[in-house]
Each structure stands twice: as C-alpha cells, then as structure tokens.
Scaffold this motif. Sequence first.
Motif, PDB file in Angstrom:
ATOM      1  N   GLN A   1       0.834  -1.197   0.000  1.00 18.34           N
ATOM      2  CA  GLN A   1       0.000   0.000   0.000  1.00 18.34           C
ATOM      3  C   GLN A   1       0.875   1.255   0.000  1.00 18.34           C
TER       4      GLN A   1
ATOM      5  N   LYS B   1      -8.361  11.857  -9.526  1.00 20.15           N
ATOM      6  CA  LYS B   1      -6.988  12.009  -9.058  1.00 20.15           C
ATOM      7  C   LYS B   1      -6.870  11.480  -7.630  1.00 20.15           C
TER       8      LYS B   1
ATOM      9  N   TYR C   1       2.386   1.879  -3.305  1.00 20.66           N
ATOM     10  CA  TYR C   1       1.421   2.417  -4.260  1.00 20.66           C
ATOM     11  C   TYR C   1       1.193   3.905  -4.000  1.00 20.66           C
ATOM     12  N   GLU C   2       1.039   4.261  -2.713  1.00 17.54           N
ATOM     13  CA  GLU C   2       0.815   5.666  -2.361  1.00 17.54           C
ATOM     14  C   GLU C   2       1.973   6.532  -2.870  1.00 17.54           C
ATOM     15  N   LEU C   3       3.164   5.994  -2.703  1.00 14.96           N
ATOM     16  CA  LEU C   3       4.366   6.719  -3.115  1.00 14.96           C
ATOM     17  C   LEU C   3       4.335   6.967  -4.613  1.00 14.96           C
ATOM     18  N   ASP C   4       3.960   5.946  -5.364  1.00 17.28           N
ATOM     19  CA  ASP C   4       3.905   6.070  -6.824  1.00 17.28           C
ATOM     20  C   ASP C   4       2.829   7.059  -7.239  1.00 17.28           C
ATOM     21  N   ALA C   5       1.725   7.079  -6.477  1.00 21.37           N
ATOM     22  CA  ALA C   5       0.579   7.875  -6.896  1.00 21.37           C
ATOM     23  C   ALA C   5       0.702   9.322  -6.434  1.00 21.37           C
ATOM     24  N   ARG C   6       1.706   9.588  -5.555  1.00 18.16           N
ATOM     25  CA  ARG C   6       1.786  10.924  -4.972  1.00 18.16           C
ATOM     26  C   ARG C   6       2.218  11.953  -6.018  1.00 18.16           C
ATOM     27  N   GLU C   7       1.590  13.076  -5.945  1.00 21.18           N
ATOM     28  CA  GLU C   7       1.952  14.107  -6.926  1.00 21.18           C
ATOM     29  C   GLU C   7       3.022  15.016  -6.351  1.00 21.18           C
TER      30      GLU C   7
ATOM     31  N   ARG D   1       7.405  12.914 -13.519  1.00 22.05           N
ATOM     32  CA  ARG D   1       8.160  11.838 -12.891  1.00 22.05           C
ATOM     33  C   ARG D   1       8.195  10.607 -13.791  1.00 22.05           C
TER      34      ARG D   1
ATOM     35  N   LYS E   1     -10.715   5.804  -3.645  1.00 21.94           N
ATOM     36  CA  LYS E   1     -10.876   6.123  -2.222  1.00 21.94           C
ATOM     37  C   LYS E   1     -12.138   6.912  -1.963  1.00 21.94           C
TER      38      LYS E   1
ATOM     39  N   GLY F   1      -5.267  -5.539  -2.724  1.00 26.18           N
ATOM     40  CA  GLY F   1      -4.256  -4.795  -3.448  1.00 26.18           C
ATOM     41  C   GLY F   1      -4.247  -3.368  -3.002  1.00 26.18           C
ATOM     42  N   PRO F   2      -3.480  -2.526  -3.668  1.00 26.71           N
ATOM     43  CA  PRO F   2      -3.433  -1.135  -3.261  1.00 26.71           C
ATOM     44  C   PRO F   2      -4.792  -0.466  -3.393  1.00 26.71           C
ATOM     45  N   GLN F   3      -5.009   0.519  -2.537  1.00 26.80           N
ATOM     46  CA  GLN F   3      -6.263   1.266  -2.525  1.00 26.80           C
ATOM     47  C   GLN F   3      -6.248   2.232  -3.707  1.00 26.80           C
TER      48      GLN F   3
ATOM     49  N   LYS G   1       3.035  16.810 -12.100  1.00 29.28           N
ATOM     50  CA  LYS G   1       4.167  16.197 -11.414  1.00 29.28           C
ATOM     51  C   LYS G   1       4.295  14.738 -11.791  1.00 29.28           C
ATOM     52  N   ARG G   2       3.127  14.109 -11.874  1.00 30.24           N
ATOM     53  CA  ARG G   2       3.116  12.687 -12.175  1.00 30.24           C
ATOM     54  C   ARG G   2       3.703  12.405 -13.549  1.00 30.24           C
TER      55      ARG G   2
ATOM     56  N   LEU H   1      -3.217  19.351 -13.566  1.00 30.45           N
ATOM     57  CA  LEU H   1      -3.567  18.424 -12.487  1.00 30.45           C
ATOM     58  C   LEU H   1      -2.573  17.292 -12.351  1.00 30.45           C
TER      59      LEU H   1
END
Lengths: 228, 226, 247
Positions: A219, C211, A222-228, C243, C25, C20-22, C239-240, C236
């Motif tokens: 988890q 997002k 995943y959060e790390l990857d999804a962080r903007e 990266r 949300k 799996g990952p959330q 950054k993503r 929006l």
Amino acid sequence: MRASTISRGLDLLALPLIAIGMALAFLYVPGERTMGDVQRIFYFHVPFAMSSFVGFAIVLVASLGYLKTRRDAWDVVAEAAAEVGFLCCTIVLLTGPVWARSAWGVWWTWDARLTTTLILWMVYAAYLVLRAYGAEDAKLKRYAAVLGIVGALNVPIVYFSVKWFRTQHPSSTFFTREGLPVPAMAFTLRFCLIAVLILFVTLLLKRIQVGKLEAERDQLRYELDARE
Amino acid sequence: MNAYLRGVFGVLRKDLRLEWRSREAMTAMAFFSLLVVVLFGFSFQTEKIDVRTTAPGLLWVAFSFSGVLGLNRSFSLERENGALRALMLAPLDRSAIFVGKMLSNLVMIGLVEALTVPLFSVLLRVPVLSCLPQLTLVTCLGTLGFAAVGTLLAGISSGSRMREVLLPLILYPIWIPILVASVEATGTVLSGKPLSEAGDWLTLIGVFDLVFLGVGFLFFEAVLEE
Amino acid sequence: MTDPAQPLLQVAGIQCGYGGPQVLKGIDLSLSAREGLLLLGPNGAGKSTLLRILAGLQKPGGGTVALGGRPFRPEDPDHRRRIGFVSHESLLYHGLSGRENLRFTAELFAIPRAAERIEEVLRLVGLEWVPERAVRTYSRGMLQRLTLARALLHRPALLLLDEPMTGLDPAGRKQLESLMVELRSAGAGILMTTHELAYVRPIATRVAFLKGGKLVEGGAVEEYPVERLESRFLELYAKRTERESRA
C-alpha cells in the motif's frame, strides 16, 4: 497489542519445549526393542505429520472465509498456514525415509501413508507455486482460495485411493501399527506433539505478521507512486 | 426454455462451433495422445504390455496429457480478447458458464479418447472390443471428474501470469487419486473381470466427480471475477 | 421497475483496493438519462477499475451503487440487461464471424426477434456489410464497430465506454460520435473514459477529473472548452507525468 504479546509468549515457549522434547526423545525414553534407536525419530515425525494436516484444515477454513467475506486477513492466514504446513510436510517426508531405510531396508516405498504424504506435499507445492507466480493481487487471492479449497477437500479422496491401491497390490513391507508399549514412550510422544504444535502456531503467527507487513508495504509503495 | 439451460447450451454450442471452425484443439489433442502412446511403445520396447497394469496406466497418462492441452485451449479462447468478460456481463448465472465450459471440455476430451483407444488397442495389441461398454463407462466417469476439476483450475491458470504452464502444475496433484482409481478400474475391465470387482474404485471416482462438480458450481464465479 | 425521478446511476463512496493497493478512495457521482459524463485521468488512476465495478465485473471494497434508485446487484439478470460495456478489448470470439458473435450475445440476453435486431444494430454502427468470415480477419476499425454493436445489442440504458475511440480512423470517430449523441438524446446515459479529448466532447454533457482515488474537479462540458480540458489535465497531473517521463 494483545496478539503480539501472545505471539511473543509463544516464541519464548516454543524453543525450550522443542529442546526438552528432543532430550526426552533421545535421552530419556528407552529405545524400541525391534526397531532400535531409529524409532526415536517418530517422536518428531508423527507430530509434524499432524501439524501438516492441521495446516490443511486451516487453509480450508481460511480460504472459505476469504471467499465469503473478502477480508484480506483470511487470505494472510491461508497463505501462512500453507507455508508452515508445507514446511511440516517436508519434514515428514525427510524423516520418514530415514526410518524406512533402517526398518524396511529401502528409502522409499509406495506405502499408503508415505504416498498420501507425498501427494499432499505436491498439493501444497502447487498452491505455493500459484501464489508465487500467480496474478494480480485481488485475483491471486481468490485463485489461491479456490485452489486451497480444492486441495483440502481432496485430502480424504487421496487417502482412500492410496489405501485401496496398497491393499490391491500387497507389498512385502507392511506398516502395522502397534500401541506404544512403554508409558514413557506415550508420554514422550504426547509431549513432543504439544511442543511441535506450539512451534507450528508460533511460526504461523510469525508468518501472519509478515503477511500483514507485506500488505502494508504494498500500500505504501502504491501511495508513493501515486503521490503528486 | 429455462434461462439457465439456455446459458449452458449457448456456451456449449459456441465452444463446439468455435472448435469446428478451426479444429485446432482436437487436432493437437489427438496427435499428442497418439504421440504419448507411441512414445510409451518405444520407450518400454515391449512386444506385449501387461494388460492389468501397464496398459491402463498408459492410456490414462495419454488422456491426462492431451486433456490439459484441450483445457488450456478452451480458456485461452475466452481470455484472448476478453470474451470471458462478455459472458460475465450477460444476464446468466455464472455457474451456467462453468457447466457449459465443463460440458464442452468433456465432449472434446471424450472424442479424443474415443480416437485414442482404437489406436492404442492396435499399436500395443491390447484387446478392447470384448469389454467396450465397461471401458466406456469407466472412461466417462473418470473424464467427468477430470473435466470438472480441470475446467475450474483452467479458469485459474488462464487468468494467472504463467497461463498454460501453470495448469498441469496445479491440476495433476489434485488429479492423482482419481487417476489411480481410473487406472485400477480400467485394469480390472481390460483383464476381462466383471465391473463389480472395481466397485470401490468406481464409487471413489463418483464421489470425486460429485465433489468437484459441486466445488466448480459454487466457486467458479470467484475465479471469473476481476 | 425504474423510477424516472431517480438518476440512472448513483454512486456513493466507492472504494476499491481489497486484495491490493487502494486505487479508489471514495467516488461519488450520479448520472441521469440523456447525460454523458466524461471521466478523465492519467493511466492507472483507476478509471477502468471504476468502470469494471459499475459493470458488475468486480466487487467494490466499499460504497454503494444504485441503478434507477435501486441498489445495484450484479447477480440480478435485470440489472445486467441495463448495462452496455465497451472496454479496450473486443470481448468477441475472433474465431467466429461478426454475425455469429452477435447471435451468441443475443442468445445469452434472450433478445426477442434476434435476427432483426442484429441487422438493426449493424446498420447503427455502419457495419451492415459485415462479412461472414472470422472476426480475426477484420480491420481495426471494423472490430471496434463490432465491439460497440455487441454492447448495444440488448438496448442498454447505461453505456460504460472505456476508451471507445481507440483504433478508429477520423471517419469512424466522427460516426461513433454522432451515434453516441443520438443514443444519448434517445435517453441513454453514457459514462466514458478517453484520452482523445477533442473527439468525445460532443458526447459529453459533463466532465470529471479523477486524481488520487477521488473525483477532484468537474463541471458542465461548456465550462471546459477543448483547450481548457487539455490545460487542466496537464496542470492536475503535471508532477506525475514529469516523474514518469524521468523514470
């Protein structure tokens, strides 16, 4: 908090109990008359065999629980039980031949119990292969649960098929079961049974903790990857 | 017609039509089955194999090997372009999908077996004509169990990362007890003994069939979901 | 069965992440008949997951979905009849012909006067000349039209479209666009994802940006001219994207 206290308590209990069990099996209990010292391996062989069956039962219950509730906790328990059960099953398969070599003169024979254990070991292995090389997370958990149920329900069928198979092909080596003659032997066996079961539970709890940490790690990743 | 049966036979007919178009699964299975028989013939270099033990074993190994090819093919067709998803979107009970796929696998594996038996009989000189009805019964019972548990597990393997490679690894350990029972019952039949002598084995196969038809019926939905 | 006063689709607090990952949300959205909602977000934001949940292919980890005011139950055949789903895969058997595929779908959905309906839908997607050979041999554009025909065959009230424009040439896109607009004005609700912002704008009445597992921004399509859609998208997810391009 309480769960971890119990787990730590069991940690402290398991190893001394195993050590005492070893001492009982190797030093205290008299050697069996016809089989000699090699029979002492039974004091661990039998408890591990029982633990591996317990493992299967837990896999069955946890898999059903997972499919019913879809709670990850059940899945973690099923995986942990399968891994620890597999370990026990492996120990059974390694200790059995040591005894067989000296009792029957062969490392392996297609005896009912041996064969059943071998097949169960392969079912465990198949389950772990699926988990190791499986699929995406949610899918994998459902797949593993279904295979766990199939594998566990198959246990009695395996047992009967192998048993009848042996009676149809009489072999020179019969595995006859005799009661343990000396009270000391019965005591040692019971003691080792409890010690090994406690070890089993300890390992199981450890593996469950690891499983929870793994889920947490995924988890976070995943959060790390999804962080903007 | 009842909606459930319409789903079952819709899936069955669709599978058979697809196979009829290409005939690729059946060709591969039948050829592979023949290869197994010939490989055994060569590797044991026997003039006449033992009807009681070796012959039935060989036959069921050929069935098990070629059966896995068919099961894999049956599900790769479903997964290829997400067609399985379309089945799940349709208003039919998901266990009907299981029953339909199981029946189509049963038909195809059964046809390949019907082709294999005469070849086996001629090449290895095992007489089968005298016991054909009994042999058919035993084969059908064993194959039903194979198709039931095979369809369920092929649903799993086809959705996994290893795909085709995984199916034999997870199927065969589960299949062993019924392989044993089918081999024993076939041996009894081939050696000309009455079917009743294989009664225990047939009961065991029947129990296996029922248990895994039930498991597939109940849990196939969990396999299909995404 | 359906209460016309109720929105076609009402989604509240949808989460997904068991096993799996959330990814999702807490998604809230509602869609009425004759509405088109354009769902935007980068790859991996959970758009497809959301559509799969709404199609009943996947169970949500939490939250509720209501169809026409009633709780959505994927196991209910009547609910499934009301949903048409197009994904980036064709969901067809490529070894069968186009008509055979549609006949199979018609059989599963128990569509009355199936032969007529099949020809009608084929005309709708501009594929009435579809050849009687395996779908495998069709061109990308033909395949995409057939995919759509399969999803429309049972006259669904709610269309879930996951990147429906992929693989279509400009003429095909134009045709699909006008077909969707037509269906929408005939009363269908459309929920779609896409990266081809310019082409789908006429289909949409609203847009929403996904997002971090939530819908963070949205509004009527009039507020978002094409240039604004693109610039908001880039802002929006800046950054993503940055990266990812570094990685």
